[in-house]
Design a protein around this motif. Structure first.
Motif, PDB file in Angstrom:
ATOM      1  N   UNK A  86       0.834  -1.205   0.000  1.00  0.00           N
ATOM      2  CA  UNK A  86       0.000   0.000   0.000  1.00  0.00           C
ATOM      3  C   UNK A  86       0.865   1.250   0.000  1.00  0.00           C
ATOM      4  N   UNK A  87       1.906   1.243   0.818  1.00  0.00           N
ATOM      5  CA  UNK A  87       2.777   2.410   0.919  1.00  0.00           C
ATOM      6  C   UNK A  87       3.478   2.716  -0.402  1.00  0.00           C
ATOM      7  N   UNK A  88       4.047   1.687  -1.031  1.00  0.00           N
ATOM      8  CA  UNK A  88       4.756   1.921  -2.291  1.00  0.00           C
ATOM      9  C   UNK A  88       3.777   2.317  -3.392  1.00  0.00           C
ATOM     10  N   UNK A  89       2.581   1.712  -3.384  1.00  0.00           N
ATOM     11  CA  UNK A  89       1.557   2.146  -4.329  1.00  0.00           C
ATOM     12  C   UNK A  89       1.196   3.605  -4.124  1.00  0.00           C
ATOM     13  N   UNK A  90       1.075   4.025  -2.863  1.00  0.00           N
ATOM     14  CA  UNK A  90       0.807   5.434  -2.557  1.00  0.00           C
ATOM     15  C   UNK A  90       1.970   6.312  -2.986  1.00  0.00           C
ATOM     16  N   UNK A  91       3.178   5.866  -2.746  1.00  0.00           N
ATOM     17  CA  UNK A  91       4.363   6.637  -3.100  1.00  0.00           C
ATOM     18  C   UNK A  91       4.404   6.911  -4.605  1.00  0.00           C
ATOM     19  N   UNK A 222      13.573  11.632  -4.772  1.00  0.00           N
ATOM     20  CA  UNK A 222      12.285  11.849  -5.434  1.00  0.00           C
ATOM     21  C   UNK A 222      11.192  12.106  -4.407  1.00  0.00           C
ATOM     22  N   UNK A 223      10.244  12.954  -4.778  1.00  0.00           N
ATOM     23  CA  UNK A 223       9.124  13.270  -3.902  1.00  0.00           C
ATOM     24  C   UNK A 223       7.928  12.384  -4.240  1.00  0.00           C
ATOM     25  N   UNK A 224       7.118  12.030  -3.245  1.00  0.00           N
ATOM     26  CA  UNK A 224       5.912  11.237  -3.523  1.00  0.00           C
ATOM     27  C   UNK A 224       4.881  12.049  -4.289  1.00  0.00           C
ATOM     28  N   UNK A 225       3.916  11.343  -4.894  1.00  0.00           N
ATOM     29  CA  UNK A 225       2.860  12.012  -5.647  1.00  0.00           C
ATOM     30  C   UNK A 225       2.027  12.923  -4.758  1.00  0.00           C
ATOM     31  N   UNK A 226       1.755  12.495  -3.537  1.00  0.00           N
ATOM     32  CA  UNK A 226       0.934  13.277  -2.614  1.00  0.00           C
ATOM     33  C   UNK A 226       1.752  13.640  -1.381  1.00  0.00           C
ATOM     34  N   UNK A 227       1.530  14.843  -0.894  1.00  0.00           N
ATOM     35  CA  UNK A 227       2.175  15.279   0.329  1.00  0.00           C
ATOM     36  C   UNK A 227       1.124  15.860   1.259  1.00  0.00           C
ATOM     37  N   UNK A 228       1.457  15.940   2.528  1.00  0.00           N
ATOM     38  CA  UNK A 228       0.493  16.398   3.528  1.00  0.00           C
ATOM     39  C   UNK A 228       0.249  17.896   3.376  1.00  0.00           C
ATOM     40  N   UNK A 229      -0.996  18.251   3.118  1.00  0.00           N
ATOM     41  CA  UNK A 229      -1.397  19.648   3.071  1.00  0.00           C
ATOM     42  C   UNK A 229      -2.088  20.003   4.382  1.00  0.00           C
ATOM     43  N   UNK A 230      -2.502  21.260   4.506  1.00  0.00           N
ATOM     44  CA  UNK A 230      -3.181  21.695   5.724  1.00  0.00           C
ATOM     45  C   UNK A 230      -4.466  20.885   5.922  1.00  0.00           C
ATOM     46  N   UNK A 361      -2.167   5.989   4.756  1.00  0.00           N
ATOM     47  CA  UNK A 361      -2.524   7.284   4.194  1.00  0.00           C
ATOM     48  C   UNK A 361      -2.375   8.411   5.216  1.00  0.00           C
ATOM     49  N   UNK A 362      -2.516   8.062   6.489  1.00  0.00           N
ATOM     50  CA  UNK A 362      -2.353   9.069   7.534  1.00  0.00           C
ATOM     51  C   UNK A 362      -0.871   9.368   7.790  1.00  0.00           C
ATOM     52  N   UNK A 363      -0.061   8.323   7.881  1.00  0.00           N
ATOM     53  CA  UNK A 363       1.309   8.526   8.333  1.00  0.00           C
ATOM     54  C   UNK A 363       2.360   8.640   7.264  1.00  0.00           C
ATOM     55  N   UNK A 364       2.074   8.150   6.052  1.00  0.00           N
ATOM     56  CA  UNK A 364       3.103   8.127   5.020  1.00  0.00           C
ATOM     57  C   UNK A 364       3.724   9.497   4.739  1.00  0.00           C
TER      58      UNK A 364
END
Length: 467
Positions: A86-91, A222-230, A361-364
């Motif tokens: 799941x994590x690598x798929x999210x990454x 490399x940066x992940x596709x999604x990053x934590x926003x406000x 999805x919360x911690x990645x």
């Protein structure tokens, strides 16, 4: 947001020619399906398959990125191999990628265990089927014993860790201490030891990173596709907390807390929050609660379920679906038993795996903050040491209920143990167990070969009328 994964900039002239082409989510899907279909052998085998395909063959993630993701997943409750997928798929592809990778990882096991559960309740008393399951139990004992030694070699690196493992075994086997308390106590001890800088609590990694053989789609920079926003935490908790707990609340509201479906939803939701240390660790607690407390199934049936899970792809924790299936089958209420059983199994799987997506999805987006945290690493090492004792408890529990037909409870003060009745010893079960142990430890036989041979031996004994 695009579905394509963009790799890091080329590190030297000519390196770009070696870099794999960007991968879309639709192109990644058959690869994740292949990983799911090959996910036999418990978490160690599943992680090895992912590493070979994702790092060595496809070069989607670098060695160090893969290991960092794995270390993060070991800190979480739940099956670390499924969470790693799941994590690598999210990454690579954000939330959709995590859902595809993590969902496909579970799907083959879900379908296989459901089909085998139907066969079990419909044909379980047929001579051929009962003989196969008799043989599988012996193989399961050998596999669990192998897990104790394998994890023990990696986890028990100091006397303190050996003491923690021994204490956890005594706590759960002799004193009947709940598994969650053992996990919390070991983690707290390790955290304090790490904070104090004690070398006895230093944790080793999952293995040294190999030398970088060339560019990857997702390298270290490399940066992940999604990053934590406000508001990331509140949004994820609201959405995935609802996905997980809304069915639980609905079952409780419609059926009440005493109904078997409500018991399944609550019990396995609790398990999803405390299943540190992998499936072997928590299955001892699940088996004791399902057999002794709820009476959902018999000890031998728990072994049958573990044998089914060992022979199918996917996380070993999928055995809980078999437990939920039998629980609802025997207390169907107004529903047809097989329909109730199917719904019970699906509900169990839902509340077991929905939290896994929540944790990732919360911690990645924040995992970089965990890198190099000495206290957290020490806490994980202490939990892993305690898990060795818990798995040993599982091995002893299964051995007693496989080799002896009758156990007698004994108590003295806080001590609570089951004592075997020696006259009820089953010589054929003992012989098969010894043969399986010899196959695994002496002849280095693989898991599938050991399971197949033990099942065949059980079938022959049954057809010959010896069992």
């Amino acid at each position: 947001m695009t579905d394509a994964v963009l790799g890091p900039p080329a590190r030297e002239p000519g390196a770009a020619a070696l870099r794999p082409s960007p991968v879309t989510l639709s192109e990644a899907l058959p690869v994740w399906a292949r990983i799911a279909a090959l996910s036999f052998g418990g978490p160690a085998g599943q992680i090895a398959v992912m590493h070979r395909i994702l790092v060595e063959e496809r070069r989607w993630v670098s060695e160090s990125r893969f290991l960092h993701a794995l270390n993060f997943c070991t800190l979480l409750p739940g099956p670390e191999a499924q969470q790693l997928a799941t994590y690598i798929g999210w990454l690579m592809h954000g939330t959709r990628g995590g859902l595809v990778a993590g969902g496909l990882f579970v799907a083959p096991g879900l379908l296989a265990i459901m089909a085998l559960s139907w066969i079990y309740v419909l044909l379980g008393q047929v001579a051929a089927v009962s003989g196969l399951f008799f043989g599988l139990k012996a193989a399961v004992l050998a596999i669990v014993a192998q897990a104790v030694l394998r994890i023990g070699r990696k986890a028990l690196k100091s006397r303190v860790m050996v003491v923690l493992a021994a204490a956890s075994f005594v706590a759960i086997f002799v004193l009947d201490v709940p598994f969650p308390l053992i996990v919390l106590g070991a983690g707290a001890i390790g955290y304090l030891g790490g904070r104090a800088g004690l070398p006895q609590f230093e944790a080793g990694g999952h293995g040294a990173a190999a030398e970088d053989g060339g560019p990857y789609l997702l390298g270290d920079d490399a940066l992940p596709q999604e990053q934590a926003a406000h508001g990331h935490v509140l949004r994820v908790l609201g959405l995935w907390g609802s996905v997980w707990l809304a069915p639980v609340a609905l079952v409780l509201a419609l059926l009440g807390p005493g109904d078997v479906f409500a018991q399944i939803a609550l019990f396995f939701s609790q398990m999803a929050m405390v299943t540190f240390g992998g499936a072997y660790a928590v299955l001892a607690y699940v088996a004791q609660q399902a057999v002794d407390h709820y009476g959902w199934l018999k000890p031998g049936e728990m072994l049958d379920g573990l044998g089914l899970a060992e022979t199918t792809p996917g996380p070993l924790i999928m055995v809980t679906q078999f437990v939920g299936f039998l629980a609802a089958y025997r207390s169907p209420g107004s529903l047809p038993p097989l329909l109730a059983a199917t719904l019970g199994g699906l509900l169990t799987t839902w509340v077991t795996f929905a939290p896994c997506f929540l944790w990732i999805f919360l911690g990645a987006p924040y995992i970089e903050r965990l890198r190099g945290n000495r206290a957290l690493a020490a806490a994980l090492a202490a939990v892993t040491a305690a898990v060795v004792g818990v798995i040993l408890n599982l091995a002893v529990w299964f051995a007693l209920h496989t080799i002896f037909a009758e156990l007698r409870p004994a108590a003295a003060g806080p001590i609570r143990i089951d004592v075997p009745v020696w006259s009820s010893l089953d010589p054929f079960a003992l012989g098969l167990a010894c043969a399986a142990l010899a196959a695994v430890f002496r002849f280095r036989a693989g898991m599938i070969a050991t399971l197949a041979a033990s099942a065949a031996a059980g079938l022959l004994l049954r057809l010959a009328g010896l069992i």
